[in-house]
Design a protein around this motif. Structure first.
Motif, PDB file in Angstrom:
ATOM      1  N   TYR A   1      -0.494  -7.205  -5.680  1.00  0.00           N
ATOM      2  CA  TYR A   1      -1.467  -6.243  -6.155  1.00  0.00           C
ATOM      3  C   TYR A   1      -1.752  -5.215  -5.078  1.00  0.00           C
ATOM      4  N   PRO A   2      -1.841  -3.929  -5.377  1.00  0.00           N
ATOM      5  CA  PRO A   2      -1.579  -3.356  -6.689  1.00  0.00           C
ATOM      6  C   PRO A   2      -0.078  -3.235  -6.946  1.00  0.00           C
ATOM      7  N   ARG A   3       0.322  -2.964  -8.142  1.00  0.00           N
ATOM      8  CA  ARG A   3       1.731  -2.780  -8.450  1.00  0.00           C
ATOM      9  C   ARG A   3       2.210  -1.402  -7.992  1.00  0.00           C
ATOM     10  N   ARG A   4       1.281  -0.473  -7.987  1.00  0.00           N
ATOM     11  CA  ARG A   4       1.665   0.889  -7.634  1.00  0.00           C
ATOM     12  C   ARG A   4       0.438   1.580  -7.035  1.00  0.00           C
ATOM     13  N   THR A   5       0.666   2.335  -5.993  1.00  0.00           N
ATOM     14  CA  THR A   5      -0.455   3.041  -5.389  1.00  0.00           C
ATOM     15  C   THR A   5       0.009   4.354  -4.780  1.00  0.00           C
ATOM     16  N   ILE A   6      -0.871   5.300  -4.787  1.00  0.00           N
ATOM     17  CA  ILE A   6      -0.592   6.609  -4.198  1.00  0.00           C
ATOM     18  C   ILE A   6      -1.657   6.868  -3.150  1.00  0.00           C
ATOM     19  N   CYS A   7      -1.229   7.261  -1.983  1.00  0.00           N
ATOM     20  CA  CYS A   7      -2.222   7.578  -0.964  1.00  0.00           C
ATOM     21  C   CYS A   7      -1.857   8.895  -0.283  1.00  0.00           C
TER      22      CYS A   7
ATOM     23  N   ARG B   1       7.017   5.338   2.346  1.00  0.00           N
ATOM     24  CA  ARG B   1       7.113   5.112   0.906  1.00  0.00           C
ATOM     25  C   ARG B   1       8.218   4.109   0.585  1.00  0.00           C
ATOM     26  N   GLY B   2       8.009   3.395  -0.498  1.00  0.00           N
ATOM     27  CA  GLY B   2       8.994   2.405  -0.920  1.00  0.00           C
ATOM     28  C   GLY B   2       8.324   1.292  -1.694  1.00  0.00           C
ATOM     29  N   LEU B   3       9.096   0.271  -1.992  1.00  0.00           N
ATOM     30  CA  LEU B   3       8.586  -0.894  -2.713  1.00  0.00           C
ATOM     31  C   LEU B   3       8.380  -2.009  -1.688  1.00  0.00           C
ATOM     32  N   TYR B   4       7.138  -2.434  -1.529  1.00  0.00           N
ATOM     33  CA  TYR B   4       6.826  -3.468  -0.566  1.00  0.00           C
ATOM     34  C   TYR B   4       6.824  -4.818  -1.289  1.00  0.00           C
ATOM     35  N   LEU B   5       7.679  -5.688  -0.815  1.00  0.00           N
ATOM     36  CA  LEU B   5       7.875  -6.981  -1.469  1.00  0.00           C
ATOM     37  C   LEU B   5       7.409  -8.108  -0.574  1.00  0.00           C
ATOM     38  N   CYS B   6       6.790  -9.094  -1.191  1.00  0.00           N
ATOM     39  CA  CYS B   6       6.470 -10.285  -0.438  1.00  0.00           C
ATOM     40  C   CYS B   6       7.298 -11.430  -0.983  1.00  0.00           C
ATOM     41  N   GLY B   7       7.915 -12.159  -0.087  1.00  0.00           N
ATOM     42  CA  GLY B   7       8.737 -13.304  -0.453  1.00  0.00           C
ATOM     43  C   GLY B   7       8.097 -14.560   0.097  1.00  0.00           C
ATOM     44  N   ALA B   8       7.791 -15.485  -0.767  1.00  0.00           N
ATOM     45  CA  ALA B   8       7.094 -16.696  -0.353  1.00  0.00           C
ATOM     46  C   ALA B   8       8.016 -17.900  -0.434  1.00  0.00           C
ATOM     47  N   ARG B   9       7.964 -18.691   0.606  1.00  0.00           N
ATOM     48  CA  ARG B   9       8.788 -19.895   0.650  1.00  0.00           C
ATOM     49  C   ARG B   9       7.900 -21.093   0.358  1.00  0.00           C
ATOM     50  N   GLU B  10       8.350 -21.962  -0.548  1.00  0.00           N
ATOM     51  CA  GLU B  10       7.528 -23.038  -1.051  1.00  0.00           C
ATOM     52  C   GLU B  10       7.512 -24.259  -0.143  1.00  0.00           C
ATOM     53  N   LEU B  11       6.313 -24.750   0.141  1.00  0.00           N
ATOM     54  CA  LEU B  11       6.154 -25.987   0.897  1.00  0.00           C
ATOM     55  C   LEU B  11       6.704 -27.147   0.084  1.00  0.00           C
TER      56      LEU B  11
ATOM     57  N   GLN C   1      15.030 -26.419  -0.631  1.00  0.00           N
ATOM     58  CA  GLN C   1      15.195 -25.901   0.716  1.00  0.00           C
ATOM     59  C   GLN C   1      15.659 -24.451   0.716  1.00  0.00           C
ATOM     60  N   ASP C   2      15.082 -23.668   1.512  1.00  0.00           N
ATOM     61  CA  ASP C   2      15.438 -22.276   1.752  1.00  0.00           C
ATOM     62  C   ASP C   2      15.017 -21.308   0.649  1.00  0.00           C
ATOM     63  N   THR C   3      14.489 -21.777  -0.451  1.00  0.00           N
ATOM     64  CA  THR C   3      14.216 -20.887  -1.574  1.00  0.00           C
ATOM     65  C   THR C   3      13.043 -19.967  -1.294  1.00  0.00           C
ATOM     66  N   GLN C   4      13.257 -18.692  -1.523  1.00  0.00           N
ATOM     67  CA  GLN C   4      12.231 -17.682  -1.324  1.00  0.00           C
ATOM     68  C   GLN C   4      12.008 -16.954  -2.639  1.00  0.00           C
ATOM     69  N   TYR C   5      10.763 -16.952  -3.090  1.00  0.00           N
ATOM     70  CA  TYR C   5      10.408 -16.306  -4.349  1.00  0.00           C
ATOM     71  C   TYR C   5       9.715 -14.976  -4.054  1.00  0.00           C
ATOM     72  N   PHE C   6      10.105 -13.951  -4.813  1.00  0.00           N
ATOM     73  CA  PHE C   6       9.548 -12.630  -4.596  1.00  0.00           C
ATOM     74  C   PHE C   6       8.559 -12.252  -5.687  1.00  0.00           C
ATOM     75  N   GLY C   7       7.580 -11.465  -5.286  1.00  0.00           N
ATOM     76  CA  GLY C   7       6.687 -10.850  -6.241  1.00  0.00           C
ATOM     77  C   GLY C   7       7.306  -9.583  -6.792  1.00  0.00           C
ATOM     78  N   PRO C   8       6.593  -8.919  -7.720  1.00  0.00           N
ATOM     79  CA  PRO C   8       7.126  -7.693  -8.329  1.00  0.00           C
ATOM     80  C   PRO C   8       7.056  -6.482  -7.412  1.00  0.00           C
ATOM     81  N   GLY C   9       6.337  -6.628  -6.305  1.00  0.00           N
ATOM     82  CA  GLY C   9       6.263  -5.527  -5.361  1.00  0.00           C
ATOM     83  C   GLY C   9       5.087  -4.602  -5.563  1.00  0.00           C
ATOM     84  N   THR C  10       4.724  -3.918  -4.503  1.00  0.00           N
ATOM     85  CA  THR C  10       3.739  -2.837  -4.539  1.00  0.00           C
ATOM     86  C   THR C  10       4.484  -1.561  -4.189  1.00  0.00           C
ATOM     87  N   ARG C  11       4.515  -0.651  -5.129  1.00  0.00           N
ATOM     88  CA  ARG C  11       5.219   0.616  -4.875  1.00  0.00           C
ATOM     89  C   ARG C  11       4.247   1.611  -4.246  1.00  0.00           C
ATOM     90  N   LEU C  12       4.580   2.063  -3.067  1.00  0.00           N
ATOM     91  CA  LEU C  12       3.732   3.005  -2.332  1.00  0.00           C
ATOM     92  C   LEU C  12       4.322   4.405  -2.377  1.00  0.00           C
TER      93      LEU C  12
END
Lengths: 111, 117
Positions: free
Chosen positions: B7-13, B89-99, B103-114
């Motif tokens: 969050y947010p999915r898209r933002t302009i600054c 500017r770009g799409l900022y992605l967060c990749g979370a690795r599960e406890l 093993q090694d799996t990283q899940y991504f969110g939809p990103g915040t486009r700046l």
């Protein structure tokens, strides 16, 4: 220097055909290789992955073939569907924490 | 299943201002969160890797002074882009690795486009 390379940059196949996406890497310490599928406006979604101890990983219509000696791998999508049209990213890492992504292959499946 | 919300999915600054983006792991505990930026040309850059109870490690060309990150618990992380300019500017992605997950799996969110004006 691009550590992970993908080819082709774009690919068009007919519905029902097999799409083959290629990936190669430089760093021999890489041991985990996920493929991500990304649709426009969305984040990358994990599609399938393989570890360097294996030479093949299959999940439904998606298969990874891995050649450790040549540092190459490929993603085969059999019976391609229009819904498979997306950009596919090959990534590589040591242990999965820091992913190095390729530049992507844009796949278009024509009905 | 493992889901990652951003969050947010898209933002302009405006150029020179700052904006904060959030990443939430739902349905799993994230031992580590990696922040990436995807350029308009679709190339990925790793910004930093954040592991709970460990120091945040920034990649070359990215600094804490420019991209401060907070990772207070196993389900939430935030990053601020300070003094944003056009090159941010770009799409900022967060990749979370599960406890305890695959093993090694990283899940991504939809990103915040700046977008920076």
């Amino acid at each position: 220097q691009q550590q992970v390379r993908q080819s082709p940059q774009s690919l068009t196949v007919w519905e029902g055909e097999t799409a083959i996406l290629n990936c190669s890497y430089e760093d021999s310490t890489f041991n985990y290789f996920p493929w991500y599928q990304q649709f426009p406006g969305e984040g990358p979604a994990l599609l399938i992955s393989i570890r360097s101890v294996s030479d093949k990983k299959e999940d439904g219509r998606f298969t990874i073939f891995f050649n450790k000696r040549e540092k190459k791998l490929s993603l085969h999508i059999t019976d391609s569907q229009p819904g498979d049209s997306a950009t596919y990213f090959c990534a590589a890492s040591v242990g999965g924490y820091k992913l190095t992504f390729g530049t992507g292959t844009s796949l278009l499946v024509d009905p | 299943g493992a889901l990652v919300y951003q969050y947010p999915r898209r933002t302009i600054c405006k150029s020179g201002t700052s904006m904060r983006m959030e990443c939430q792991a739902v349905g799993f505990q994230a031992t580590s969160v990696a922040w990436y930026r995807q350029s308009p040309q679709k190339t990925f850059e790793l910004i930093a890797l954040s592991t709970v109870n460990s120091a945040i490690k920034y990649e070359q060309n990215f600094t804490q002074e420019k991209f401060p990150i907070s990772h207070p618990n196993l389900s939430f992380s935030s990053m601020t882009v300070l003094n944003a300019y056009l090159e941010d500017r770009g799409l900022y992605l967060c990749g979370a690795r599960e406890l305890g997950g695959p093993q090694d799996t990283q899940y991504f969110g939809p990103g915040t486009r700046l977008l920076v004006l």
